[in-house]
Design a protein around this motif. Structure first.
Motif, PDB file in Angstrom:
ATOM      1  N   VAL A 100     -10.261  -0.519   8.558  1.00 58.40           N
ATOM      2  CA  VAL A 100     -10.176  -1.654   7.363  1.00 58.40           C
ATOM      3  C   VAL A 100      -9.149  -1.131   6.187  1.00 58.40           C
ATOM      4  O   VAL A 100      -8.618  -1.598   5.711  1.00 58.40           O
ATOM      5  CB  VAL A 100     -11.230  -1.981   6.679  1.00 58.40           C
ATOM      6  CG1 VAL A 100     -11.331  -2.689   5.428  1.00 58.40           C
ATOM      7  CG2 VAL A 100     -12.372  -2.735   7.744  1.00 58.40           C
ATOM      8  N   LEU A 101      -9.118   0.265   5.835  1.00 60.34           N
ATOM      9  CA  LEU A 101      -8.273   0.720   5.263  1.00 60.34           C
ATOM     10  C   LEU A 101      -6.934   0.709   5.712  1.00 60.34           C
ATOM     11  O   LEU A 101      -5.944   0.156   4.760  1.00 60.34           O
ATOM     12  CB  LEU A 101      -8.501   2.326   5.060  1.00 60.34           C
ATOM     13  CG  LEU A 101      -7.578   3.159   4.059  1.00 60.34           C
ATOM     14  CD1 LEU A 101      -7.589   2.721   2.699  1.00 60.34           C
ATOM     15  CD2 LEU A 101      -7.810   4.560   4.218  1.00 60.34           C
ATOM     16  N   VAL A 102      -6.472   0.737   6.999  1.00 60.45           N
ATOM     17  CA  VAL A 102      -4.966   0.410   7.279  1.00 60.45           C
ATOM     18  C   VAL A 102      -4.504  -0.956   7.109  1.00 60.45           C
ATOM     19  O   VAL A 102      -3.561  -1.036   6.711  1.00 60.45           O
ATOM     20  CB  VAL A 102      -5.142   1.049   9.041  1.00 60.45           C
ATOM     21  CG1 VAL A 102      -3.554   0.534   9.601  1.00 60.45           C
ATOM     22  CG2 VAL A 102      -5.324   2.405   9.171  1.00 60.45           C
ATOM     23  N   PHE A 103      -5.594  -1.591   7.383  1.00 59.27           N
ATOM     24  CA  PHE A 103      -5.086  -2.979   7.422  1.00 59.27           C
ATOM     25  C   PHE A 103      -4.976  -3.726   5.865  1.00 59.27           C
ATOM     26  O   PHE A 103      -4.241  -4.339   5.396  1.00 59.27           O
ATOM     27  CB  PHE A 103      -6.321  -4.055   7.983  1.00 59.27           C
ATOM     28  CG  PHE A 103      -6.086  -4.186   9.564  1.00 59.27           C
ATOM     29  CD1 PHE A 103      -4.869  -4.323  10.003  1.00 59.27           C
ATOM     30  CD2 PHE A 103      -7.362  -4.066  10.264  1.00 59.27           C
ATOM     31  CE1 PHE A 103      -4.738  -4.593  11.367  1.00 59.27           C
ATOM     32  CE2 PHE A 103      -7.290  -4.016  11.681  1.00 59.27           C
ATOM     33  CZ  PHE A 103      -5.953  -4.373  12.215  1.00 59.27           C
ATOM     34  N   ALA A 104      -6.030  -2.927   4.874  1.00 56.92           N
ATOM     35  CA  ALA A 104      -5.770  -3.099   3.465  1.00 56.92           C
ATOM     36  C   ALA A 104      -4.404  -2.473   2.946  1.00 56.92           C
ATOM     37  O   ALA A 104      -3.792  -3.364   2.148  1.00 56.92           O
ATOM     38  CB  ALA A 104      -6.880  -2.420   2.710  1.00 56.92           C
ATOM     39  N   ILE A 105      -3.959  -1.695   3.333  1.00 60.09           N
ATOM     40  CA  ILE A 105      -2.642  -0.858   2.992  1.00 60.09           C
ATOM     41  C   ILE A 105      -1.609  -1.707   3.556  1.00 60.09           C
ATOM     42  O   ILE A 105      -0.527  -1.931   2.849  1.00 60.09           O
ATOM     43  CB  ILE A 105      -2.430   0.492   3.466  1.00 60.09           C
ATOM     44  CG1 ILE A 105      -3.560   1.559   2.829  1.00 60.09           C
ATOM     45  CG2 ILE A 105      -1.116   0.903   3.450  1.00 60.09           C
ATOM     46  CD1 ILE A 105      -3.520   2.932   3.403  1.00 60.09           C
ATOM     47  N   ALA A 106      -1.662  -2.412   4.891  1.00 59.32           N
ATOM     48  CA  ALA A 106      -0.472  -3.405   5.338  1.00 59.32           C
ATOM     49  C   ALA A 106      -0.722  -4.589   4.324  1.00 59.32           C
ATOM     50  O   ALA A 106       0.432  -4.992   4.205  1.00 59.32           O
ATOM     51  CB  ALA A 106      -0.863  -3.743   6.609  1.00 59.32           C
ATOM     52  N   GLY A 107      -1.847  -5.067   4.072  1.00 57.41           N
ATOM     53  CA  GLY A 107      -1.993  -6.051   3.210  1.00 57.41           C
ATOM     54  C   GLY A 107      -1.266  -6.024   1.714  1.00 57.41           C
ATOM     55  O   GLY A 107      -0.495  -6.707   1.182  1.00 57.41           O
ATOM     56  N   TYR A 108      -1.465  -4.851   1.336  1.00 53.56           N
ATOM     57  CA  TYR A 108      -0.608  -4.269  -0.022  1.00 53.56           C
ATOM     58  C   TYR A 108       0.619  -4.280   0.093  1.00 53.56           C
ATOM     59  O   TYR A 108       1.402  -4.638  -0.837  1.00 53.56           O
ATOM     60  CB  TYR A 108      -1.625  -2.975  -0.668  1.00 53.56           C
ATOM     61  CG  TYR A 108      -0.579  -2.327  -1.594  1.00 53.56           C
ATOM     62  CD1 TYR A 108      -0.897  -2.851  -3.130  1.00 53.56           C
ATOM     63  CD2 TYR A 108       0.379  -1.519  -1.572  1.00 53.56           C
ATOM     64  CE1 TYR A 108      -0.107  -2.634  -3.903  1.00 53.56           C
ATOM     65  CE2 TYR A 108       1.134  -0.936  -2.546  1.00 53.56           C
ATOM     66  CZ  TYR A 108       0.776  -1.374  -3.803  1.00 53.56           C
ATOM     67  OH  TYR A 108       1.474  -0.980  -5.081  1.00 53.56           O
ATOM     68  N   ILE A 109       1.196  -3.724   1.237  1.00 58.26           N
ATOM     69  CA  ILE A 109       2.642  -3.886   1.321  1.00 58.26           C
ATOM     70  C   ILE A 109       3.271  -5.223   1.122  1.00 58.26           C
ATOM     71  O   ILE A 109       4.298  -5.372   0.653  1.00 58.26           O
ATOM     72  CB  ILE A 109       3.096  -3.142   2.826  1.00 58.26           C
ATOM     73  CG1 ILE A 109       2.723  -1.774   2.773  1.00 58.26           C
ATOM     74  CG2 ILE A 109       4.320  -3.353   2.971  1.00 58.26           C
ATOM     75  CD1 ILE A 109       2.769  -0.876   4.027  1.00 58.26           C
ATOM     76  N   ILE A 110       2.621  -6.178   1.829  1.00 53.19           N
ATOM     77  CA  ILE A 110       2.951  -7.714   1.933  1.00 53.19           C
ATOM     78  C   ILE A 110       2.809  -7.982   0.543  1.00 53.19           C
ATOM     79  O   ILE A 110       3.728  -8.742   0.152  1.00 53.19           O
ATOM     80  CB  ILE A 110       2.255  -8.299   3.035  1.00 53.19           C
ATOM     81  CG1 ILE A 110       2.228  -7.900   4.255  1.00 53.19           C
ATOM     82  CG2 ILE A 110       2.171  -9.734   2.665  1.00 53.19           C
ATOM     83  CD1 ILE A 110       1.071  -8.429   5.298  1.00 53.19           C
ATOM     84  N   TYR A 111       1.873  -7.745  -0.104  1.00 55.94           N
ATOM     85  CA  TYR A 111       1.677  -8.226  -1.565  1.00 55.94           C
ATOM     86  C   TYR A 111       2.695  -7.791  -2.526  1.00 55.94           C
ATOM     87  O   TYR A 111       3.379  -8.218  -3.331  1.00 55.94           O
ATOM     88  CB  TYR A 111       0.157  -7.886  -1.943  1.00 55.94           C
ATOM     89  CG  TYR A 111       0.279  -8.010  -3.646  1.00 55.94           C
ATOM     90  CD1 TYR A 111      -0.025  -9.026  -4.289  1.00 55.94           C
ATOM     91  CD2 TYR A 111       0.370  -6.803  -4.389  1.00 55.94           C
ATOM     92  CE1 TYR A 111      -0.129  -9.267  -5.628  1.00 55.94           C
ATOM     93  CE2 TYR A 111       0.307  -6.983  -5.719  1.00 55.94           C
ATOM     94  CZ  TYR A 111       0.056  -8.097  -6.387  1.00 55.94           C
ATOM     95  OH  TYR A 111      -0.011  -8.089  -7.904  1.00 55.94           O
ATOM     96  N   ASP A 112       3.089  -6.496  -2.442  1.00 57.29           N
ATOM     97  CA  ASP A 112       4.064  -5.570  -3.017  1.00 57.29           C
ATOM     98  C   ASP A 112       5.516  -6.474  -2.794  1.00 57.29           C
ATOM     99  O   ASP A 112       6.209  -6.556  -4.042  1.00 57.29           O
ATOM    100  CB  ASP A 112       4.104  -4.333  -2.718  1.00 57.29           C
ATOM    101  CG  ASP A 112       5.041  -3.309  -3.559  1.00 57.29           C
ATOM    102  OD1 ASP A 112       4.941  -3.545  -4.713  1.00 57.29           O
ATOM    103  OD2 ASP A 112       6.105  -2.750  -2.987  1.00 57.29           O
TER     104      ASP A 112
END
Length: 256
Positions: free
Chosen positions: A31-43
């Protein structure tokens, strides 16, 4: 012999699958990996557009993921391993265990194998999430350049060495959890060693501290290191040594 081990393993699986900590070890890193990928998209969306990054596998996704992993994973492992022992402390299950017509070695090694298999699946889930996240980011934002780098070998060896590290840490935590009935000591020692290993990571003797491997996972991904070093071989040895120590401590439980 094989049948009794398999029976003990099935019993261990049934018993330990009821612990919530196992789902933390299996799911949280993924979940952490996907959350970081989501943050990259948000950023990217927040900044108004994507910008090309030199090897985003390591400088964008890998750097953030493994900075969290080296702090989070050893603690998750310590909590999970203690939970595997705590289930026996409840209702004084050790006395019941040693009255069963199954050898102590089968009981112990079924528990150890279950712990290591859980860690293996946890690493595999995180590894798959890492690759999937990179490929999704390459589709959503090709300008980032994920598709321009074949980083699979480095990623594979980084996760493989992390698994070896966590396996050694798990056996250390198993010995501590068998030695101390209180939750505080195994978790406290694990947290102290995690901080201490970061402070001495540049010292030559740090290669003999398994917890250093968690911190080195960050260095491995950033330096594109795809080879085994002294620390990795030391962790393999520590895995065996503390597995035997844990077995000795487990057998002693029958004397109390």
């Amino acid at each position: 012999m094989a049948n009794t081990f398999y029976t003990a393993f099935l019993s261990e699986k049934y018993k330990l699958l009821r612990n919530r900590e196992i789902f933390g070890v299996l799911i949280v890193p993924m979940v952490l990996v996907f959350a970081i990928a989501g943050y990259i998209i948000y950023d990217v969306m927040d900044s108004g557009g994507a910008v090309a990054v030199p090897n985003p596998w390591k400088l964008l996704l890998g750097r953030y993921v493994f900075q969290f992993f080296y702090l989070l994973y050893p603690i998750l492992v310590a909590l999970f391993v203690y939970a595997c022992c705590d289930v026996e402390y409840k209702n004084n299950n050790y006395k019941i265990l040693f009255t069963l017509p199954i050898s102590k070695s089968n009981i112990f090694f079924s528990k150890a194998v279950f712990i290591l298999l859980t860690l293996l699946f946890s690493i595999l889930f995180a590894y798959a999430a890492f690759l999937i996240s990179g490929y999704l980011l390459s589709l959503i934002y090709p300008v980032l350049g994920f598709q321009n780098y074949d980083f699979r070998v480095v990623i594979f060896y980084t996760f493989l060495k992390l698994f070896i590290t966590l396996s050694a840490i798990a056996m250390i935590q198993l010995a501590l959890s068998l030695l101390f009935r209180s939750f505080i000591y195994p978790i406290g020692v694990g947290m102290f060693m995690l901080v201490f290993s970061v402070l001495v990571a540049q010292k030559s003797f740090s290669d003999f501290i398994p917890y250093t491997g968690a911190y080195n996972a960050v260095m491995n991904i950033l330096s594109e290191n795809d080879s085994f070093a002294r620390l990795d071989y030391s962790n393999m040895l520590m895995l065996v040594i503390f597995l035997l120590i844990s077995f000795y401590l487990f057998k002693r439980k029958g004397q109390f």
